[in-house]
Design a protein around this motif. Sequence first.
Motif, PDB file in Angstrom:
ATOM      1  N   ILE A  98       0.857  -1.181   0.000  1.00  0.00           N
ATOM      2  CA  ILE A  98       0.000   0.000   0.000  1.00  0.00           C
ATOM      3  C   ILE A  98       0.889   1.225   0.000  1.00  0.00           C
ATOM      4  O   ILE A  98       1.732   1.398   0.882  1.00  0.00           O
ATOM      5  N   LEU A  99       0.741   2.062  -0.989  1.00  0.00           N
ATOM      6  CA  LEU A  99       1.552   3.263  -1.118  1.00  0.00           C
ATOM      7  C   LEU A  99       0.798   4.462  -0.568  1.00  0.00           C
ATOM      8  O   LEU A  99      -0.384   4.653  -0.843  1.00  0.00           O
ATOM      9  N   ILE A 100       1.480   5.282   0.198  1.00  0.00           N
ATOM     10  CA  ILE A 100       0.880   6.499   0.733  1.00  0.00           C
ATOM     11  C   ILE A 100       1.722   7.672   0.257  1.00  0.00           C
ATOM     12  O   ILE A 100       2.934   7.702   0.474  1.00  0.00           O
ATOM     13  N   THR A 140       5.418   5.978  15.853  1.00  0.00           N
ATOM     14  CA  THR A 140       5.212   4.529  15.904  1.00  0.00           C
ATOM     15  C   THR A 140       5.561   3.884  14.566  1.00  0.00           C
ATOM     16  O   THR A 140       6.287   2.880  14.507  1.00  0.00           O
ATOM     17  N   ALA A 141       5.044   4.458  13.477  1.00  0.00           N
ATOM     18  CA  ALA A 141       5.293   3.898  12.147  1.00  0.00           C
ATOM     19  C   ALA A 141       6.774   3.945  11.791  1.00  0.00           C
ATOM     20  O   ALA A 141       7.327   2.973  11.239  1.00  0.00           O
ATOM     21  N   GLU A 142       7.446   5.038  12.106  1.00  0.00           N
ATOM     22  CA  GLU A 142       8.866   5.177  11.767  1.00  0.00           C
ATOM     23  C   GLU A 142       9.725   4.234  12.610  1.00  0.00           C
ATOM     24  O   GLU A 142      10.717   3.673  12.115  1.00  0.00           O
ATOM     25  N   ALA A 143       9.366   4.051  13.874  1.00  0.00           N
ATOM     26  CA  ALA A 143      10.122   3.128  14.726  1.00  0.00           C
ATOM     27  C   ALA A 143       9.992   1.696  14.212  1.00  0.00           C
ATOM     28  O   ALA A 143      10.977   0.942  14.175  1.00  0.00           O
ATOM     29  N   ILE A 144       8.789   1.324  13.802  1.00  0.00           N
ATOM     30  CA  ILE A 144       8.574  -0.020  13.255  1.00  0.00           C
ATOM     31  C   ILE A 144       9.343  -0.181  11.946  1.00  0.00           C
ATOM     32  O   ILE A 144       9.956  -1.229  11.694  1.00  0.00           O
ATOM     33  N   ARG A 145       9.340   0.860  11.112  1.00  0.00           N
ATOM     34  CA  ARG A 145      10.042   0.768   9.826  1.00  0.00           C
ATOM     35  C   ARG A 145      11.546   0.587  10.035  1.00  0.00           C
ATOM     36  O   ARG A 145      12.201  -0.126   9.264  1.00  0.00           O
ATOM     37  N   TRP A 188       3.477  -3.984   5.639  1.00  0.00           N
ATOM     38  CA  TRP A 188       2.150  -4.079   6.245  1.00  0.00           C
ATOM     39  C   TRP A 188       2.177  -3.642   7.695  1.00  0.00           C
ATOM     40  O   TRP A 188       1.219  -3.058   8.222  1.00  0.00           O
ATOM     41  N   LEU A 189       3.315  -3.902   8.362  1.00  0.00           N
ATOM     42  CA  LEU A 189       3.452  -3.544   9.763  1.00  0.00           C
ATOM     43  C   LEU A 189       3.667  -2.036   9.922  1.00  0.00           C
ATOM     44  O   LEU A 189       3.198  -1.425  10.883  1.00  0.00           O
ATOM     45  N   HIS A 190       4.374  -1.421   8.950  1.00  0.00           N
ATOM     46  CA  HIS A 190       4.544   0.033   8.972  1.00  0.00           C
ATOM     47  C   HIS A 190       3.168   0.699   8.918  1.00  0.00           C
ATOM     48  O   HIS A 190       2.896   1.651   9.658  1.00  0.00           O
ATOM     49  N   LEU A 191       2.323   0.184   8.013  1.00  0.00           N
ATOM     50  CA  LEU A 191       0.983   0.746   7.854  1.00  0.00           C
ATOM     51  C   LEU A 191       0.151   0.530   9.115  1.00  0.00           C
ATOM     52  O   LEU A 191      -0.589   1.425   9.540  1.00  0.00           O
ATOM     53  N   THR A 192       0.291  -0.634   9.724  1.00  0.00           N
ATOM     54  CA  THR A 192      -0.448  -0.913  10.958  1.00  0.00           C
ATOM     55  C   THR A 192      -0.088   0.097  12.043  1.00  0.00           C
ATOM     56  O   THR A 192      -0.961   0.609  12.755  1.00  0.00           O
TER      57      THR A 192
END
Length: 238
Positions: free
Chosen positions: A3-5, A119-124, A132-136
Amino acid sequence: MTILIDQPHFGVEVQEKKVPIDEKELSLDGGFLVPQTNSFGHTFRDYDAEGERQEGVENFYRINHINQTYDFVKKMREEYGKLNRVEMSIWECCELLNDVVDESDPDLDEPQIEHLLQTAEAIRKDYPDEDWLHLTGLIHDLGKVLNLPSFGGLPQWAVVGDTFPVGCAFDESIVHHKYFKENPDYSNPAFNTEYGVYSEGCGLDNVMMSWGHDDYMYLVKNLQAFIKSYFSILLNLD
């Protein structure tokens, strides 16, 4: 599926905030320097630590625990399960969280858009190949828009905070459990036993949780999954 944002374009330039870091307060964890205390100098998720947010957080849970009844949750699920409020992109929804600060959080007093981006950047950084986890991480708190007028303007006690099952006895492990004594369900024989309205082994799909941003996003994603599955079946028909 990837999924691209689109990269957002900000209308204002944000000034960088430099926060002094005490290396003694940090420990290395998988490549991250992880703080041992929050921005108020307390350990994370310590709801009893005296500080500037303690009184407000406890009062939030008092109101939350008094009002989160089985009938209230059922009413909210029926109303918001219609998913007829607003249609927008993920980033448009993210931007709305500039106006939401979570009153239940003892660790954070910043707008929620900062929390979801961090949160998203730390997961990335930890899991670079798991898009998919970045998006989550990015969307996990989007349901907090329920606090805004365009989504009904629900009070924070009906939007944020830790979740718990309703329709059965309130477990003593729940944060600030003592305030459930003022909840009508606490003394209702239909709801105050171990299983309450449920049966042993009934499955989580049949259990209602306290109403808020988590349950709302669950309803949104369930509808999206259903639509995707439905059209996938149609496209594969002979």
